[in-house]
Design an enzyme around this catalytic site. Structure first.
Site, PDB file in Angstrom:
ATOM      1  N   SER A  28       0.843  -1.326   0.100  1.00  0.00           N
ATOM      2  CA  SER A  28       0.168  -0.195   0.165  1.00  0.00           C
ATOM      3  C   SER A  28       0.725   0.819  -0.072  1.00  0.00           C
ATOM      4  O   SER A  28       1.542   1.554  -0.012  1.00  0.00           O
ATOM      5  CB  SER A  28      -0.683   0.301   1.014  1.00  0.00           C
ATOM      6  OG  SER A  28      -1.074   1.150   1.442  1.00  0.00           O
ATOM      7  N   TYR A  34      -3.075  -1.029   9.866  1.00  0.00           N
ATOM      8  CA  TYR A  34      -3.022  -1.062   8.355  1.00  0.00           C
ATOM      9  C   TYR A  34      -1.036  -1.277   7.977  1.00  0.00           C
ATOM     10  O   TYR A  34      -0.437  -0.857   7.306  1.00  0.00           O
ATOM     11  CB  TYR A  34      -3.747  -0.027   7.269  1.00  0.00           C
ATOM     12  CG  TYR A  34      -4.205  -0.376   6.247  1.00  0.00           C
ATOM     13  CD1 TYR A  34      -4.585  -1.384   5.927  1.00  0.00           C
ATOM     14  CD2 TYR A  34      -3.717   0.196   5.019  1.00  0.00           C
ATOM     15  CE1 TYR A  34      -4.529  -2.250   4.640  1.00  0.00           C
ATOM     16  CE2 TYR A  34      -3.492  -0.226   3.518  1.00  0.00           C
ATOM     17  CZ  TYR A  34      -4.713  -1.238   3.333  1.00  0.00           C
ATOM     18  OH  TYR A  34      -4.217  -1.583   2.803  1.00  0.00           O
TER      19      TYR A  34
END
Length: 299
Positions: A156, A169
């Protein structure tokens, strides 16, 4: 017997295309490629399975909840369970007859302010995004070494540019890249290891964050799913193994800035957060109460 992906397509192209392939451009022929995709029933996974199958690859997926309309054969597997991973990967490799490409796509998000103690949601994200990937990859290493295959980690943009209120995350994705770096050093003589860095794509992964009143709207620019799929295909099928790939030109600039000018990116994110707080975007969101209080609430 399938001995791996065909690579003869380069020799059927023009001299210019062949030179581009030699220099690292173009893609390998995917026909007959044996591919395992985790998170295969999710937004990214379904799209990846569909594209790879259309290119002639033999695809098997893993997912905790296979869907009735999955684009490939998907085996049920909880990647937080050591025994489940061992059994499911063995079954997938038996059905594929080996493995040429592993796409570690499975992942979840959710609210997790860094200022609060880590609870079950944080542990769940770390277990799936980092340790789940580690479990699956370890189960596939022997097959990948035998085929001189590749591993693609769907990381990500938050691995290098953290956003507030989503610490678990970002931490899991940054740790995933560190894991990929260690894996590359250990098996890189035989297996290519690449990381792909999407930004935000509209999908159910954001639902739990939005439900907690911490929507990404205004904090991150959404990008099309197709760009993510193309980047993963470049990583998995490119003639040259790529260490890191952004999914958009904007993403490439963000990666560059985050790595080389981190103080600048911190200021940009902090200013954006302050604007979101002043707009009332986090009013009533309990996980953001501390941030709202420190910014003085709404004007």
């Amino acid at each position: 017997m399938n001995t791996g992906p065909r690579t003869t397509a380069t020799f059927r192209t023009s001299p210019g295309a062949a030179l581009a392939a030699l220099l690292g451009g173009g893609r390998r022929d995917a026909r007959g490629l044996r591919v395992l995709v985790t998170g295969a029933s999710g937004t990214f996974g379904r799209a990846l399975c569909e594209r790879l199958a259309a290119l002639g690859a033999h695809v098997v997926g893993l997912d905790i909840a296979p869907g009735p309309d999955d684009r490939a054969e998907v085996l049920a597997c909880d990647i937080t369970d050591d025994d489940a991973v061992s059994g499911a990967v063995a079954e997938a490799l038996a059905r594929l007859g080996g493995l040429d490409l592993l796409i570690n796509n499975a992942g979840i998000g959710g609210p997790a302010p860094a200022e609060l103690p880590p609870g079950p949601e944080v542990r769940r994200q770390l277990d799936i995004n980092l340790l789940g990937t580690w479990r699956v990859t370890a189960a596939c290493v022997d097959a990948l070494v035998a085929s001189r295959g590749r591993v693609v980690m769907v990381s990500s943009r938050m691995a290098v540019m953290q956003l507030p209120l989503a610490a678990a995350y970002g931490a899991s994705k940054r740790a995933l890249v560190a894991y990929a770096d260690a894996l590359r050093l250990e098996i890189g003589t035989h297996v290519g290891v690449s990381c792909v860095y999407p930004s935000a794509v509209r999908s159910p992964i954001h639902d739990s964050t939005a439900a907690a009143g911490l929507s990404l709207e205004g904090m991150s620019r959404y990008e099309p799913l197709e760009g993510v799929v193309e980047a993963v295909l470049r990583a998995g099928l490119g003639h040259r193994v790529r260490r890191d790939l952004a999914t958009t030109r904007r993403g490439a600039v963000e990666l560059l800035l985050a790595r080389h000018l981190p103080s600048l990116t911190d200021r940009i994110v902090a200013r954006t957060l302050a604007g979101r707080v002043r707009s009332g975007a986090f009013d009533g969101a309990e996980p953001a109460a501390g941030v709202v209080r420190r910014h003085g609430g709404r004007p």
